[in-house]
Write a protein that holds these residues in place. Structure first.
Motif, mmCIF file in Angstrom:
data_model
loop_
_atom_site.group_PDB
_atom_site.id
_atom_site.type_symbol
_atom_site.label_atom_id
_atom_site.label_comp_id
_atom_site.label_asym_id
_atom_site.label_seq_id
_atom_site.Cartn_x
_atom_site.Cartn_y
_atom_site.Cartn_z
ATOM 1 N N GLN A 111 -0.584 -2.320 -0.145
ATOM 2 C CA GLN A 111 0.728 -1.821 0.194
ATOM 3 C C GLN A 111 1.711 -2.615 -0.948
ATOM 4 O O GLN A 111 0.576 -3.760 -0.776
ATOM 5 N N ARG A 130 5.655 -3.224 -2.018
ATOM 6 C CA ARG A 130 7.535 -2.760 -1.814
ATOM 7 C C ARG A 130 8.567 -4.448 -2.770
ATOM 8 O O ARG A 130 7.444 -5.071 -3.442
ATOM 9 N N HIS A 134 10.451 -1.334 3.446
ATOM 10 C CA HIS A 134 9.452 -0.876 3.740
ATOM 11 C C HIS A 134 8.364 -0.236 2.532
ATOM 12 O O HIS A 134 8.537 -0.354 1.286
ATOM 13 N N GLU A 141 5.191 0.701 1.519
ATOM 14 C CA GLU A 141 3.802 1.467 0.497
ATOM 15 C C GLU A 141 2.830 1.872 0.498
ATOM 16 O O GLU A 141 2.422 1.102 -0.369
ATOM 17 N N ASP A 142 2.156 2.590 0.977
ATOM 18 C CA ASP A 142 0.043 2.811 0.631
ATOM 19 C C ASP A 142 0.752 3.192 -1.030
ATOM 20 O O ASP A 142 1.569 4.019 -1.471
#
Length: 442
Positions: free
Chosen positions: A214, A216, A222, A224-225
């Motif tokens: 992941q 960011r 947040h 994110e994959d």
């Protein structure tokens, strides 16, 4: 003796200065180590606090879910009790009504018969006749059948107390606290418009089946994959230059469903300008970031160049073929010293390229060595380094030599490329004669 005595203060002063510099260096190093120690302490405390919050929230959610499931099961069982009771009690209620009606009829008949017997002769004969006639219409020997107790339901609850032991066993084994994640990020390598992330296992007893990466922006809350798979390296694209990003990775053990704890987040950024294709070329459609070019149905032909000479010697230039169209021997993917309009291909002077059939061209001449044909998913890389500067004493032409390595499908060719003048940076380009070819550059 006087000279020696005169030199001693100077030596002492020099030694004192050296000691001061050493002490300053020692102090700086201790400061760095103290900062590292404080960061380690903060990581332990912050991760412990976060882990406590996660555990409390998880078990509170678990208690609520288990309570809800138990309530739902209780409602279902109570509904079963209601259904059995209603379905089996109704025939007995109907039978009770029939018996009570018979009792009332029999009582009325008994009273009427006793009155008839006690009446006068004439009156008695008439009442006896009426009673006898009425009694003959009633089936005094017909009795309704009443079921035995063994033939009617006797409800009970079947509860297996062993479920408590089963649940207790699962609860006592549920959840673990890991002091260290089994994988950590090993290296972050900047690329034009991207960052290569490499990770490795740090727990020899852990067998990884899959990894999950992941990222960011540091300004975002947040993650994110960006990758899930078995590889231990991935290039994250769509990276804005000079912007800090956080990366973290976790793993899933062999045969397990749950993911391991996350690695310690690592911060990385790219200072390299992203590679972009030139906009406005009629024969090609570009992605929003202009790093993907798709050969469209336009009849316009020619070479699509980069918007600027962003490839610098010593770096790796990568082309990934996302989709393919009909191949043509004039197709080309490569680099050049300068843009030259009017050519349909990079198979020309001052350029090196590979055709979609795997042929390699240097300054317009096809090499004897050939690479595999380009297919969907193929990755073609160019690694170029300067070999000599200045005039060369040969008859090959050119006065600037570059060592070029082109790799594709686990094979490579290495050769020297002679240019007329030195180039600190190079253009890249591609040309396809048929639609459907899509190329990503990074």
């Amino acid at each position: 003796m006087r000279g020696t005595m005169e030199l001693e203060p100077e030596l002492l002063l020099q030694e004192a200065r050296e000691n001061v510099e050493a002490a300053q260096s020692y102090r700086r190093e201790l400061g760095h180590r103290l900062q590292g120690l404080r960061e380690a302490q903060r990581q332990i405390k912050d991760s412990a606090s976060q882990t406590r919050d996660v555990l409390k929230q998880h078990f509170n959610d678990l208690k609520g879910t288990l309570g809800k499931l138990l309530d739902e099961r209780l409602v279902t069982l109570l509904q079963e009790v209601d259904t059995i009771e209603q379905e089996t009690i109704k025939p007995l209620d109907d039978c009770q009504k029939l018996i009570e009606h018979g009792v009332n009829t029999a009582e009325d008949l008994v009273r009427e018969g006793e009155i008839a017997i006690l009446g006068g002769i004439e009156e008695q004969n008439e009442k006896l006749w009426s009673f006898t006639k009425k009694a003959s219409h009633i089936q005094l020997d017909s009795l309704p059948e009443v079921p035995l107790l063994v033939d009617v339901p006797c409800l009970s609850a079947q509860l297996d107390d062993s479920i408590l032991n089963i649940v207790k066993d699962h609860i006592f084994k549920h959840g673990t606290v890991a002091s260290r994640p089994p994988v950590q990020i090993e290296e972050l390598i900047e690329k034009p418009g991207g960052i290569i992330v490499r990770w490795c296992k740090v727990d020899d007893d852990f067998t990884a089946q899959d990894y999950r990466l992941q990222f960011r922006k540091c300004s975002s809350n947040h993650f994110e994959d960006v990758y899930v798979g078995s590889e231990t390296e991935f290039i994250v694209l769509h990276i804005d230059p000079n912007v800090d990003y956080q990366f973290r990775v976790c793993a899933r053990g062999d045969g397990r469903q749950e993911w391991s704890p996350w690695s310690v987040p690592q911060i990385g950024h790219s200072t390299l300008v992203p590679h972009e294709w030139t906009t406005g070329f009629e024969g090609y459609s570009l992605s929003s970031r202009r790093n993907i070019a798709l050969r469209n149905d336009s009849e316009s032909s020619g070479v699509l160049y980069s918007s600027a000479p962003t490839y610098i010697c010593g770096q790796t230039l990568t082309f990934r073929v996302e989709t393919v169209g009909q191949p043509d021997r004039r197709d080309s993917i490569g680099v050049c010293a300068e843009k030259q309009n009017g050519y349909d291909s990079l198979q020309r002077d001052q350029a090196v390229c590979i055709s979609t059939n795997g042929a390699v061209f240097v300054n317009g001449k096809e090499m004897t060595n050939q690479l595999p044909a380009v297919t969907s998913g193929s990755t073609v890389t160019f690694d170029i380094e300067a070999v000599t500067l200045g005039t060369t004493n040969n008859n090959e032409g050119g006065n600037f030599k570059l060592r070029v390595t082109i790799s594709s499908n686990n094979r490579e060719v290495v050769f020297d490329w002679l240019l007329d003048q030195s180039c600190a940076s190079l253009y890249f380009g591609c040309s396809f004669f048929y639609p459907g070819w899509k190329v990503l550059v990074f």
